[in-house]
Design a protein around this motif. Sequence first.
Motif, PDB file in Angstrom:
ATOM      1  N   ILE A   5       7.359 -26.987 -75.238  1.00  0.00           N
ATOM      2  CA  ILE A   5       7.575 -26.981 -73.793  1.00  0.00           C
ATOM      3  C   ILE A   5       6.369 -27.616 -73.114  1.00  0.00           C
ATOM      4  N   SER A   6       6.627 -28.512 -72.158  1.00  0.00           N
ATOM      5  CA  SER A   6       5.542 -29.086 -71.362  1.00  0.00           C
ATOM      6  C   SER A   6       5.857 -28.817 -69.890  1.00  0.00           C
ATOM      7  N   ASN A   7       6.491 -29.765 -69.226  1.00  0.00           N
ATOM      8  CA  ASN A   7       6.936 -29.554 -67.847  1.00  0.00           C
ATOM      9  C   ASN A   7       8.431 -29.234 -67.895  1.00  0.00           C
ATOM     10  N   ALA A   8       8.771 -27.942 -67.837  1.00  0.00           N
ATOM     11  CA  ALA A   8      10.155 -27.532 -68.068  1.00  0.00           C
ATOM     12  C   ALA A   8      11.131 -28.063 -67.017  1.00  0.00           C
ATOM     13  N   PRO A   9      10.824 -28.024 -65.718  1.00  0.00           N
ATOM     14  CA  PRO A   9      11.779 -28.581 -64.759  1.00  0.00           C
ATOM     15  C   PRO A   9      12.057 -30.068 -64.971  1.00  0.00           C
TER      16      PRO A   9
END
Length: 355
Positions: free
Chosen positions: A160-164
Amino acid sequence: MSKTREDSVAIVADMRRVVTDHGVERLEKVRIGGIDQWVSIRGSDRRNPVLLMLHGGPGWVSMPTSWYFQRGWEEFFTVVQWDQRGAGKTYASHDPDAIAPTMTRERMVADAVEMVAWLREAFSQDRIFVLGQSWGSYLGLEVARQRPEWLHAYIGVGQISNAPESERRGWAWTLEQARQDGNAEAVEELMSLQPYAQGTAPVPLDDLFKQRKWLNHYGGMVHNRRGGQAEAAALWLAPEYTDADLAAVWAGNDYSMTHLLSGVLTLDMTTIRELQTPLFLFLGRHDHNVSSELAAEWFATVDAPCKELVWFEQSAHEVMNEEPGKMLLTLVAHVRPMATGAEGPGASVRRCRQD
């Protein structure tokens, strides 16, 4: 003669039974975060470095499919599978209503830190490896950030990094596949979700599940497969699981997602720009469930003692199941040497490189 589940599980269990002189094979409850939580601990030599795998989901346990992908790991690591709070055997062991107030991201991170502390003491090892997959990569990265001195390295799989932004890219990719396929039903359903994952507001779970239905259909979770049915079916052969445990898997998965998933999809882990422990990312080239492209972009910005990104060209989100041979080779050749202390024997074989 037809085989029952009991017959089939007995065959799997006997084939992977640990019979080495210094081996370890344990299935037990550990007191973590004030409740009993289930772990499987397996390895050919208990003196090997410990590797804790943090499963995805939230709530999608990896213990019951570890019979398939993990056996080779056990020759080089003492491997710990942990059914987290609200998942798998741990879910089945508790009243869901009683633990519901504790189903928070903060408590889950604290549980992960506590589990690492317990393993360090149980195996008399100052440092261990932590491997986080998908949801588990959020927990693992938090452990690496908070307790770097406890880790040989952190390994992120389906990171996970920038989920949105990952959600937005996954939706756009899926829509593109549907249009190329001439799938009017999928296009209509995906378009009905607009605007999808705008800003940082949680994505409604009904919208998420509609997006995932078509993303899975086009191989965004498992490359060249239409979803995770093969992995789900493999749970049936899990030696660690009773029939009651198996029945609880799906309930625990739904329970954990209900309590945790929307919040996870608001996370932006790209604000982490520095780690004090070696960093490995194992990314499936075709992962659109949790964008590997986005994770690679984040990786390029991180400062760590050393770091390495390994692409799995025939995988999407389930790297350990999709390319188990490459996963084993990479763990052994790239990750395990990090367990050698800087002053210890074999220090010259440390391979993690600073990019």
